[in-house]
Scaffold this motif. Structure first.
Motif, PDB file in Angstrom:
ATOM      1  N   SER A  64       1.174  -0.890   0.078  1.00 56.29           N
ATOM      2  CA  SER A  64       0.060  -0.141   0.114  1.00 56.29           C
ATOM      3  C   SER A  64       0.995   1.678   0.094  1.00 56.29           C
ATOM      4  O   SER A  64       2.099   1.078  -0.156  1.00 56.29           O
ATOM      5  CB  SER A  64      -1.133   0.251   1.373  1.00 56.29           C
ATOM      6  OG  SER A  64      -0.273   0.165   2.403  1.00 56.29           O
ATOM      7  N   ARG A  65       0.445   2.440   0.074  1.00 58.16           N
ATOM      8  CA  ARG A  65       1.380   3.078  -0.341  1.00 58.16           C
ATOM      9  C   ARG A  65      -0.060   4.607   0.652  1.00 58.16           C
ATOM     10  O   ARG A  65      -0.351   4.668   0.472  1.00 58.16           O
ATOM     11  CB  ARG A  65       0.812   4.188  -1.723  1.00 58.16           C
ATOM     12  CG  ARG A  65       1.868   3.440  -2.407  1.00 58.16           C
ATOM     13  CD  ARG A  65       2.154   4.083  -4.161  1.00 58.16           C
ATOM     14  NE  ARG A  65       0.734   4.302  -3.885  1.00 58.16           N
ATOM     15  CZ  ARG A  65       0.743   4.958  -5.060  1.00 58.16           C
ATOM     16  NH1 ARG A  65       1.948   5.648  -5.912  1.00 58.16           N
ATOM     17  NH2 ARG A  65      -0.790   4.913  -5.979  1.00 58.16           N
ATOM     18  N   VAL A  66       0.870   5.558   0.963  1.00 52.18           N
ATOM     19  CA  VAL A  66       0.491   7.152   1.066  1.00 52.18           C
ATOM     20  C   VAL A  66       0.096   7.600   0.251  1.00 52.18           C
ATOM     21  O   VAL A  66       0.893   8.071   0.055  1.00 52.18           O
ATOM     22  CB  VAL A  66       1.282   7.711   2.338  1.00 52.18           C
ATOM     23  CG1 VAL A  66       0.781   8.890   3.404  1.00 52.18           C
ATOM     24  CG2 VAL A  66       0.940   6.330   4.145  1.00 52.18           C
ATOM     25  N   VAL A  67      -1.165   7.606  -0.021  1.00 54.86           N
ATOM     26  CA  VAL A  67      -1.597   8.981  -1.290  1.00 54.86           C
ATOM     27  C   VAL A  67      -1.918  10.766  -1.266  1.00 54.86           C
ATOM     28  O   VAL A  67      -1.504  11.151  -2.070  1.00 54.86           O
ATOM     29  CB  VAL A  67      -2.412   8.417  -2.382  1.00 54.86           C
ATOM     30  CG1 VAL A  67      -1.698   6.853  -2.989  1.00 54.86           C
ATOM     31  CG2 VAL A  67      -3.492   8.329  -1.606  1.00 54.86           C
ATOM     32  N   ASP A  68      -2.349  10.828  -0.044  1.00 54.48           N
ATOM     33  CA  ASP A  68      -2.561  12.621   0.457  1.00 54.48           C
ATOM     34  C   ASP A  68      -2.402  12.486   1.490  1.00 54.48           C
ATOM     35  O   ASP A  68      -2.560  11.819   2.462  1.00 54.48           O
ATOM     36  CB  ASP A  68      -4.267  12.203  -0.395  1.00 54.48           C
ATOM     37  CG  ASP A  68      -5.264  11.478   0.340  1.00 54.48           C
ATOM     38  OD1 ASP A  68      -5.020  10.332   1.765  1.00 54.48           O
ATOM     39  OD2 ASP A  68      -6.348  11.186  -0.452  1.00 54.48           O
ATOM     40  N   MET A  69      -3.068  14.019   1.633  1.00 53.98           N
ATOM     41  CA  MET A  69      -3.346  14.312   3.014  1.00 53.98           C
ATOM     42  C   MET A  69      -4.515  13.646   4.053  1.00 53.98           C
ATOM     43  O   MET A  69      -4.093  13.603   5.187  1.00 53.98           O
ATOM     44  CB  MET A  69      -3.866  15.546   3.067  1.00 53.98           C
ATOM     45  CG  MET A  69      -2.710  16.441   2.769  1.00 53.98           C
ATOM     46  SD  MET A  69      -1.345  16.988   3.477  1.00 53.98           S
ATOM     47  CE  MET A  69      -1.106  17.772   4.852  1.00 53.98           C
ATOM     48  N   SER A  70      -5.416  13.449   3.771  1.00 56.20           N
ATOM     49  CA  SER A  70      -6.447  12.618   4.426  1.00 56.20           C
ATOM     50  C   SER A  70      -5.748  11.378   5.179  1.00 56.20           C
ATOM     51  O   SER A  70      -6.121  10.548   6.503  1.00 56.20           O
ATOM     52  CB  SER A  70      -7.876  12.276   4.301  1.00 56.20           C
ATOM     53  OG  SER A  70      -7.036  11.181   2.740  1.00 56.20           O
ATOM     54  N   ALA A  71      -5.159  10.144   4.087  1.00 52.71           N
ATOM     55  CA  ALA A  71      -3.770   9.703   4.838  1.00 52.71           C
ATOM     56  C   ALA A  71      -3.002   9.460   6.314  1.00 52.71           C
ATOM     57  O   ALA A  71      -2.667   8.794   6.588  1.00 52.71           O
ATOM     58  CB  ALA A  71      -2.936   8.530   3.639  1.00 52.71           C
ATOM     59  N   LEU A  72      -2.084  10.626   5.688  1.00 53.32           N
ATOM     60  CA  LEU A  72      -1.355  11.278   6.678  1.00 53.32           C
ATOM     61  C   LEU A  72      -2.108  11.769   7.766  1.00 53.32           C
ATOM     62  O   LEU A  72      -1.658  10.776   8.601  1.00 53.32           O
ATOM     63  CB  LEU A  72      -0.889  12.645   6.167  1.00 53.32           C
ATOM     64  CG  LEU A  72       0.357  12.296   5.292  1.00 53.32           C
ATOM     65  CD1 LEU A  72       0.789  14.286   4.445  1.00 53.32           C
ATOM     66  CD2 LEU A  72       1.547  11.339   5.774  1.00 53.32           C
ATOM     67  N   ASP A  73      -3.447  12.237   7.486  1.00 53.70           N
ATOM     68  CA  ASP A  73      -4.866  12.400   8.877  1.00 53.70           C
ATOM     69  C   ASP A  73      -4.261  11.093  10.137  1.00 53.70           C
ATOM     70  O   ASP A  73      -4.261  11.158  10.703  1.00 53.70           O
ATOM     71  CB  ASP A  73      -5.742  12.932   8.783  1.00 53.70           C
ATOM     72  CG  ASP A  73      -6.113  13.928  10.041  1.00 53.70           C
ATOM     73  OD1 ASP A  73      -5.587  14.879  10.905  1.00 53.70           O
ATOM     74  OD2 ASP A  73      -7.511  13.566   9.863  1.00 53.70           O
ATOM     75  N   ALA A  74      -4.560  10.183   9.014  1.00 56.28           N
ATOM     76  CA  ALA A  74      -5.172   8.905   9.539  1.00 56.28           C
ATOM     77  C   ALA A  74      -4.161   8.559  10.727  1.00 56.28           C
ATOM     78  O   ALA A  74      -3.994   7.883  11.525  1.00 56.28           O
ATOM     79  CB  ALA A  74      -5.651   7.759   8.868  1.00 56.28           C
ATOM     80  N   LEU A  75      -2.793   8.737   9.200  1.00 54.00           N
ATOM     81  CA  LEU A  75      -1.555   8.036  10.341  1.00 54.00           C
ATOM     82  C   LEU A  75      -1.286   8.940  11.540  1.00 54.00           C
ATOM     83  O   LEU A  75      -0.276   8.065  12.971  1.00 54.00           O
ATOM     84  CB  LEU A  75      -0.800   8.299   9.344  1.00 54.00           C
ATOM     85  CG  LEU A  75      -0.327   6.707   8.097  1.00 54.00           C
ATOM     86  CD1 LEU A  75       0.759   7.245   7.937  1.00 54.00           C
ATOM     87  CD2 LEU A  75       0.001   5.774   9.117  1.00 54.00           C
TER      88      LEU A  75
END
Length: 70
Positions: free
Chosen positions: A9-20
């Motif tokens: 998988s990949r981190v693709v956007d700011m929503s993924a960063l926010d979840a992390l």
């Protein structure tokens, strides 16, 4: 320690960063460390470009994510 493997998988956007970031905050509140491993170069670049939101530390093919403190 809690480890998330991003091999498929990949981190693709700011929503993924926010979840992390939210996961990291929850684990930190419990005295635990959150680490991710096998991040793609693009994912690492996105995290680095996020600036002070998330700080990564590369260690032995793993990446630790922690909220940057001032």
């Amino acid at each position: 320690n809690v480890v998330i493997d991003f091999q498929n998988s990949r981190v693709v956007d700011m929503s993924a960063l926010d979840a992390l970031d939210k996961l990291n905050q929850k684990y930190m509140a419990q005295g635990k460390n959150l680490s991710v491993k096998n991040l793609s170069n693009e994912s690492i670049r996105l995290i680095k470009n996020a600036g002070t939101m998330i700080e990564i530390h590369l260690e032995n093919n793993s990446t630790s994510i922690s909220k940057e403190t001032e």
